[in-house]
Design a protein around this motif. Structure first.
Motif, short mmCIF file in Angstrom:
data_model
loop_
_atom_site.label_atom_id
_atom_site.label_comp_id
_atom_site.label_asym_id
_atom_site.label_seq_id
_atom_site.Cartn_x
_atom_site.Cartn_y
_atom_site.Cartn_z
N HIS A 1 0.97 2.28 -10.02
CA HIS A 1 -0.05 2.63 -9.02
C HIS A 1 -1.43 2.23 -9.55
O HIS A 1 -1.72 2.38 -10.73
CB HIS A 1 -0.03 4.13 -8.72
CG HIS A 1 1.27 4.57 -8.11
ND1 HIS A 1 1.52 4.48 -6.77
CD2 HIS A 1 2.39 5.07 -8.68
CE1 HIS A 1 2.73 4.92 -6.53
NE2 HIS A 1 3.29 5.28 -7.67
N PHE A 2 -2.26 1.73 -8.65
CA PHE A 2 -3.61 1.27 -9.01
C PHE A 2 -4.64 1.83 -8.06
O PHE A 2 -4.32 2.17 -6.92
CB PHE A 2 -3.67 -0.27 -8.96
CG PHE A 2 -2.75 -0.94 -9.94
CD1 PHE A 2 -3.17 -1.20 -11.23
CD2 PHE A 2 -1.46 -1.30 -9.57
CE1 PHE A 2 -2.32 -1.83 -12.13
CE2 PHE A 2 -0.61 -1.91 -10.46
CZ PHE A 2 -1.05 -2.18 -11.75
N ASP A 3 -5.88 1.88 -8.52
CA ASP A 3 -6.98 2.29 -7.66
C ASP A 3 -7.55 1.10 -6.90
O ASP A 3 -8.05 1.25 -5.79
CB ASP A 3 -8.10 2.94 -8.48
CG ASP A 3 -7.67 4.27 -9.07
OD1 ASP A 3 -6.87 4.97 -8.41
OD2 ASP A 3 -8.13 4.60 -10.18
N ARG A 4 -7.45 -0.09 -7.50
CA ARG A 4 -8.02 -1.29 -6.88
C ARG A 4 -6.96 -2.38 -6.74
O ARG A 4 -6.11 -2.55 -7.61
CB ARG A 4 -9.17 -1.84 -7.74
CG ARG A 4 -10.31 -0.89 -7.91
CD ARG A 4 -11.37 -1.41 -8.84
NE ARG A 4 -10.93 -2.58 -9.59
CZ ARG A 4 -11.74 -3.48 -10.09
NH1 ARG A 4 -13.03 -3.36 -9.95
NH2 ARG A 4 -11.28 -4.52 -10.76
N GLU A 5 -7.05 -3.14 -5.67
CA GLU A 5 -6.11 -4.24 -5.43
C GLU A 5 -6.23 -5.31 -6.51
O GLU A 5 -5.22 -5.90 -6.92
CB GLU A 5 -6.37 -4.85 -4.06
CG GLU A 5 -5.45 -6.00 -3.72
CD GLU A 5 -5.70 -6.59 -2.35
OE1 GLU A 5 -5.07 -7.61 -2.05
OE2 GLU A 5 -6.53 -6.06 -1.59
N PHE B 1 -1.33 6.63 0.93
CA PHE B 1 -2.75 6.95 0.81
C PHE B 1 -3.63 5.70 0.85
O PHE B 1 -4.85 5.79 0.72
CB PHE B 1 -3.01 7.73 -0.47
CG PHE B 1 -2.21 9.00 -0.54
CD1 PHE B 1 -2.50 10.07 0.28
CD2 PHE B 1 -1.14 9.11 -1.41
CE1 PHE B 1 -1.75 11.24 0.24
CE2 PHE B 1 -0.39 10.26 -1.48
CZ PHE B 1 -0.70 11.33 -0.65
N GLY B 2 -3.01 4.51 0.98
CA GLY B 2 -3.78 3.28 1.09
C GLY B 2 -4.09 2.60 -0.22
O GLY B 2 -4.72 1.55 -0.23
N THR B 3 -3.65 3.16 -1.34
CA THR B 3 -3.91 2.53 -2.63
C THR B 3 -2.79 1.53 -2.94
O THR B 3 -1.65 1.70 -2.52
CB THR B 3 -4.00 3.57 -3.76
OG1 THR B 3 -2.76 4.31 -3.80
CG2 THR B 3 -5.16 4.52 -3.53
N PRO B 4 -3.08 0.47 -3.68
CA PRO B 4 -2.06 -0.54 -3.97
C PRO B 4 -1.03 -0.04 -4.98
O PRO B 4 -1.34 0.74 -5.89
CB PRO B 4 -2.86 -1.71 -4.53
CG PRO B 4 -4.17 -1.18 -4.91
CD PRO B 4 -4.40 0.07 -4.16
N CYS B 5 0.19 -0.51 -4.80
CA CYS B 5 1.30 -0.12 -5.64
C CYS B 5 2.10 -1.39 -5.96
O CYS B 5 2.51 -2.11 -5.05
CB CYS B 5 2.16 0.90 -4.89
SG CYS B 5 3.69 1.29 -5.67
N PRO C 1 0.83 -1.20 0.00
CA PRO C 1 0.00 0.00 0.00
C PRO C 1 0.87 1.26 0.00
O PRO C 1 1.96 1.28 0.57
CB PRO C 1 -0.79 -0.12 1.31
CG PRO C 1 0.07 -0.97 2.18
CD PRO C 1 0.81 -1.91 1.29
N THR C 2 0.37 2.31 -0.64
CA THR C 2 1.04 3.61 -0.59
C THR C 2 0.63 4.31 0.70
O THR C 2 -0.16 3.78 1.49
CB THR C 2 0.64 4.48 -1.78
OG1 THR C 2 -0.77 4.75 -1.70
CG2 THR C 2 0.96 3.81 -3.10
#
Length: 89
Positions: free
Chosen positions: A54-58, A32-36, A29-30
């Protein structure tokens, strides 16, 4: 937040071609909590190169992780095998 950690380290070696490569993948997680998804590759013993996605969804990060794994396995990359002391005794 990620459901589980995703980490992978694989190698491809061929002494006849003087080839010793590694490929590492990790989903974290970054701030900001988004997956990386972080990819690292290069010659074994060096830091190599890195690329970050970087992605919005896992689910999207996991899909890319699995696609990259499939591609690398097809090219001959395998998990590192550890041989410790006394393994042959």
């Amino acid at each position: 937040m990620l459901a589980q950690p995703y980490r992978l380290y694989i190698e491809r070696t061929d002494a006849t071609k003087n080839m010793a490569r590694f490929y590492a993948l990790a989903i974290e997680p970054t701030l900001f909590g988004t997956p990386c998804l972080t990819r690292r590759w290069g010659r074994i013993g060096t830091f190599g190169q890195a690329m970050v996605h970087h992605f919005d969804r896992e689910e999207d990060a996991v899909r890319m992780f699995l696609d990259l794994l499939r591609t690398k396995r097809a090219r001959g990359y395998r998990p590192k095998t550890y041989v410790g002391r006394g393994a042959l005794a």
